[in-house]
Design an enzyme around this catalytic site. Sequence first.
Site: not given
Length: 524
Positions: A104, A106-107, A126, A139, A196, A273-274, A283
């Site tokens: 998820g 996270g930051r 971000k 985070g 972003r 996840d990226n 990312d």
Amino acid sequence: MTKQIKFNIKDRFIKELPADPILENSRRQVLKACFSYVEPKKTAKPELLHVSDEMLTNLGLSEADSHSEHFLNVFTGNTVLENTKPYAMCYGGHQFGNWAGQLGDGRAINLFEIEHDNKSWVLQLKGAGETPYSRSGDGLAVLRSSVREYLCSEAMYHLGVPTTRALSIAITGDNVLRDMLYDGNSAYEKGAVVSRISPSFLRFGSYEIFSSRQDVESLKTLVDYTIKHHFSRLGAPSKETYIQFFAEVSQRTLEMIIHWQRVGFVHGVMNTDNMSILGLTIDYGPYGWLEDFSYGWTPNTTDIQHKRYRYGNQPNMGLWNLYQLANALYPLIEDAEPLETVLNQYKTDFDVESLKMMRSKLGLENEDELDKLLIQDLEDNLQLSETDMTIFFRNLSRFNKENPSEGLKIVADAFYVPTEISDKIRQEWNEWFQRYAKRLQNETLSDADRRIQMNTINPKYVLRNYMSQLAIDDADKGDYRLIDELYQLLKQPYTEQPKYEKWFAKRPDWAKHKAGCSMLSCSS
């Protein structure tokens, strides 16, 4: 009264997808939800360092807007825009080949979605503080990683590489504790926030998390939403639509990676996840550009031993990640054969598109059955000594097919250690240039026209890690001029730009083993 920035808010994601019912911002497993509501952390003394004029225009904002206090507060997390609900997304992922479960945002905190000029954008911060997905992290983000992300996402766009974008970068006035190389040497660094921008931040792991939990209902809801808003031409949801959706994601992923290979970009951490569902580079962590042309190079310290995400393995990793996405989508299709057909097509298409891309780098418009061998031998030669990829291909455009004996002299600036060019290596190169000259005789373009064509494919300027590091070092001292210089330079990476000629240069010796230039961690 401070000027208020105004947007055409279209918060489709939070209106159409299931939300986490728990509002408390605590680390936890989030079930049957695509996101959790969360507010950014207020920052001590925010200061804007740079704003992308292009993204301002894309979002319907003016330069005057970017100078307002309201803009500063919204894009550093100190003000939540009226009638918006910031949120963090839930997703899982395979990290370095292993299923990591829930990950998820996270930051990262998504502020809102807007529509402008018939285009939709998600605006995200971000480094804006903790979320339910932060696990053991704080985070937050630091200046060095934020400068790298801000400059690179904009640089990639101008290189013609599919990518997320960036609107602004700011320091927060807060100090953040980081272990830069994961070696136990933590230190405080300046905190920073990047805004972003993307049509969507959905990634392969967004679908994997539901499939891994056998939550087919939520999986279907998310896939149907994705098709409706990002692949609408595929039509209403059905088994056939889901197969076509996967095929298009596969094609976009391949196209993105071909562009990476073309410009020598190494992502560094191609976990699922990226991987953007839209085929966008997403990312920007321990990335880098090939300086020495080496298939085995990775910029990621975490990956040094196995080199899973090395330059030469990126196409394979794209395929591996697509296998994981296929597994995630399988419950909606319940038929492996069409998914396997798509995956096999990726392999075929990669061979075709890769050859086409390399032909374009060499200025070859016609096809010849011996081109594959010519290209293979070129790639072998590039690895005989330390050879700068960007400089080599850019200077190769000056090659004269009537004078192949001058070939080595034309590309000489690309060699890091000229004394390494032994008689044997020189002979290998001269033989290759003879073959290249002969091959060019079969082309209709003149040398002058070929040079123009090659210079639209092979960039003169890329964001080398040492360039970012110089900008980071200056910014750490409060001098942000180099951030702007690099931003302006990288807007036109294929143009000669004589006033910036100093950046068309090999990596300096001091940068070869310097942290931030050659060694980068996932927090970089």
